[in-house]
Motif scaffolding. Sequence first.
Motif, PDB file in Angstrom:
ATOM      1  N   MET A   1       0.851  -1.174   0.000  1.00 47.02           N
ATOM      2  CA  MET A   1       0.000   0.000   0.000  1.00 47.02           C
ATOM      3  C   MET A   1       0.901   1.244   0.000  1.00 47.02           C
ATOM      4  SD  MET A   1      -2.909   1.174   2.804  1.00 47.02           S
ATOM      5  CE  MET A   1      -3.872  -0.268   2.569  1.00 47.02           C
ATOM      6  N   THR A   2       0.605   2.186  -0.868  1.00 48.36           N
ATOM      7  CA  THR A   2       1.389   3.424  -0.924  1.00 48.36           C
ATOM      8  C   THR A   2       1.020   4.325   0.253  1.00 48.36           C
ATOM      9  OG1 THR A   2      -0.221   4.687  -2.204  1.00 48.36           O
ATOM     10  CG2 THR A   2       1.364   3.322  -3.456  1.00 48.36           C
ATOM     11  N   ASP A   3       1.867   5.329   0.496  1.00 46.19           N
ATOM     12  CA  ASP A   3       1.587   6.294   1.566  1.00 46.19           C
ATOM     13  C   ASP A   3       0.253   6.998   1.334  1.00 46.19           C
ATOM     14  OD1 ASP A   3       3.942   5.635   2.841  1.00 46.19           O
ATOM     15  OD2 ASP A   3       5.024   7.415   2.168  1.00 46.19           O
ATOM     16  N   ASP A   4      -0.022   7.392   0.098  1.00 44.97           N
ATOM     17  CA  ASP A   4      -1.285   8.071  -0.207  1.00 44.97           C
ATOM     18  C   ASP A   4      -2.481   7.153   0.027  1.00 44.97           C
ATOM     19  OD1 ASP A   4      -0.102  10.505  -0.812  1.00 44.97           O
ATOM     20  OD2 ASP A   4      -0.023  10.100  -2.977  1.00 44.97           O
ATOM     21  N   GLU A   5      -2.349   5.889  -0.330  1.00 40.03           N
ATOM     22  CA  GLU A   5      -3.431   4.928  -0.082  1.00 40.03           C
ATOM     23  C   GLU A   5      -3.655   4.737   1.415  1.00 40.03           C
ATOM     24  OE1 GLU A   5      -3.049   2.091  -4.038  1.00 40.03           O
ATOM     25  OE2 GLU A   5      -1.784   1.668  -2.292  1.00 40.03           O
ATOM     26  N   GLN A   6      -2.571   4.696   2.171  1.00 40.54           N
ATOM     27  CA  GLN A   6      -2.689   4.556   3.625  1.00 40.54           C
ATOM     28  C   GLN A   6      -3.374   5.783   4.221  1.00 40.54           C
ATOM     29  OE1 GLN A   6       0.815   3.233   5.652  1.00 40.54           O
ATOM     30  NE2 GLN A   6       0.090   3.955   7.619  1.00 40.54           N
ATOM     31  N   ARG A   7      -3.005   6.965   3.762  1.00 37.84           N
ATOM     32  CA  ARG A   7      -3.655   8.190   4.251  1.00 37.84           C
ATOM     33  C   ARG A   7      -5.147   8.177   3.915  1.00 37.84           C
ATOM     34  NH1 ARG A   7       1.190  10.577   1.882  1.00 37.84           N
ATOM     35  NH2 ARG A   7       2.664  10.843   3.571  1.00 37.84           N
ATOM     36  N   ASP A   8      -5.489   7.721   2.728  1.00 38.71           N
ATOM     37  CA  ASP A   8      -6.904   7.631   2.346  1.00 38.71           C
ATOM     38  C   ASP A   8      -7.655   6.653   3.245  1.00 38.71           C
ATOM     39  OD1 ASP A   8      -6.579   9.515   0.322  1.00 38.71           O
ATOM     40  OD2 ASP A   8      -6.436   8.007  -1.276  1.00 38.71           O
ATOM     41  N   GLU A   9      -7.020   5.541   3.586  1.00 41.55           N
ATOM     42  CA  GLU A   9      -7.640   4.573   4.497  1.00 41.55           C
ATOM     43  C   GLU A   9      -7.859   5.182   5.878  1.00 41.55           C
ATOM     44  OE1 GLU A   9      -8.488   0.823   4.226  1.00 41.55           O
ATOM     45  OE2 GLU A   9      -8.967   1.980   2.433  1.00 41.55           O
ATOM     46  N   VAL A  10      -6.880   5.931   6.358  1.00 41.11           N
ATOM     47  CA  VAL A  10      -7.013   6.579   7.662  1.00 41.11           C
ATOM     48  C   VAL A  10      -8.146   7.595   7.621  1.00 41.11           C
ATOM     49  CG1 VAL A  10      -5.876   8.178   9.268  1.00 41.11           C
ATOM     50  CG2 VAL A  10      -4.664   6.157   8.425  1.00 41.11           C
ATOM     51  N   ARG A  11      -8.236   8.353   6.549  1.00 46.12           N
ATOM     52  CA  ARG A  11      -9.329   9.325   6.413  1.00 46.12           C
ATOM     53  C   ARG A  11     -10.686   8.617   6.402  1.00 46.12           C
ATOM     54  NH1 ARG A  11      -5.437  11.974   2.578  1.00 46.12           N
ATOM     55  NH2 ARG A  11      -4.669  13.770   3.760  1.00 46.12           N
ATOM     56  N   ALA A  12     -10.774   7.498   5.690  1.00 45.83           N
ATOM     57  CA  ALA A  12     -12.026   6.738   5.651  1.00 45.83           C
ATOM     58  C   ALA A  12     -12.391   6.216   7.041  1.00 45.83           C
ATOM     59  CB  ALA A  12     -11.906   5.585   4.655  1.00 45.83           C
ATOM     60  N   LEU A  13     -11.403   5.735   7.772  1.00 43.16           N
ATOM     61  CA  LEU A  13     -11.638   5.266   9.141  1.00 43.16           C
ATOM     62  C   LEU A  13     -12.138   6.404  10.015  1.00 43.16           C
ATOM     63  CD1 LEU A  13     -11.361   3.051  11.346  1.00 43.16           C
ATOM     64  CD2 LEU A  13      -9.023   3.905  11.695  1.00 43.16           C
ATOM     65  N   LEU A  14     -11.474   7.548   9.961  1.00 45.84           N
ATOM     66  CA  LEU A  14     -11.910   8.691  10.765  1.00 45.84           C
ATOM     67  C   LEU A  14     -13.329   9.103  10.413  1.00 45.84           C
ATOM     68  CD1 LEU A  14      -8.647  10.841  10.741  1.00 45.84           C
ATOM     69  CD2 LEU A  14      -9.628   9.614  12.700  1.00 45.84           C
ATOM     70  N   ASN A  15     -13.636   9.162   9.135  1.00 46.84           N
ATOM     71  CA  ASN A  15     -14.988   9.550   8.725  1.00 46.84           C
ATOM     72  C   ASN A  15     -16.029   8.528   9.165  1.00 46.84           C
ATOM     73  OD1 ASN A  15     -14.641  12.135   7.553  1.00 46.84           O
ATOM     74  ND2 ASN A  15     -13.730  11.177   5.748  1.00 46.84           N
ATOM     75  N   MET A  16     -15.677   7.254   9.132  1.00 43.46           N
ATOM     76  CA  MET A  16     -16.592   6.218   9.590  1.00 43.46           C
ATOM     77  C   MET A  16     -16.894   6.360  11.080  1.00 43.46           C
ATOM     78  SD  MET A  16     -15.921   2.148   9.475  1.00 43.46           S
ATOM     79  CE  MET A  16     -17.263   1.001   9.430  1.00 43.46           C
ATOM     80  N   LEU A  17     -15.874   6.749  11.851  1.00 42.31           N
ATOM     81  CA  LEU A  17     -16.021   6.823  13.308  1.00 42.31           C
ATOM     82  C   LEU A  17     -16.451   8.200  13.808  1.00 42.31           C
ATOM     83  CD1 LEU A  17     -12.994   4.618  14.348  1.00 42.31           C
ATOM     84  CD2 LEU A  17     -15.423   3.990  14.234  1.00 42.31           C
TER      85      LEU A  17
END
Length: 128
Positions: A1-17
């Motif tokens: 996973m690239t750094d940008d993909e990881q950041r997008d995953e973190v953003r999705a997690l934050l938005n979900m929570l």
Amino acid sequence: MTDDEQRDEVRALLNMLRPYGSKFQTDMPAFAEAPPAVDDARAFLRSLEGTTARYEDYATTNLVDSADDRLWESFVQVAPYAFSAELWQGGRYLVSLADESQSVVVHLVPDSDLHAAVADRFDLRLLD
């Protein structure tokens, strides 16, 4: 996973929570290679009353109300680049990010619907 993909995953997690949190806090180091949207969000958060700017290239917010959309969007942009960022639920943190999202800790109640939803959506190692 690239750094940008990881950041997008973190953003999705934050938005979900987000609906389960009430406040957030983040530090804001100088971002060497951040997109303009992240730099703009950092500048906005640095301008908030109560933000502590110890150095030109480093600042921290106080606990900030996560219900405000502009504040939230700024947090979601900045948090994946932070050395330390947290989404709080009452008196404890729900999500804790460290070292530019190299460490992500999510506190969930085992066997809850939210626990299952996070486990199904994200590649996280869940500990009981």
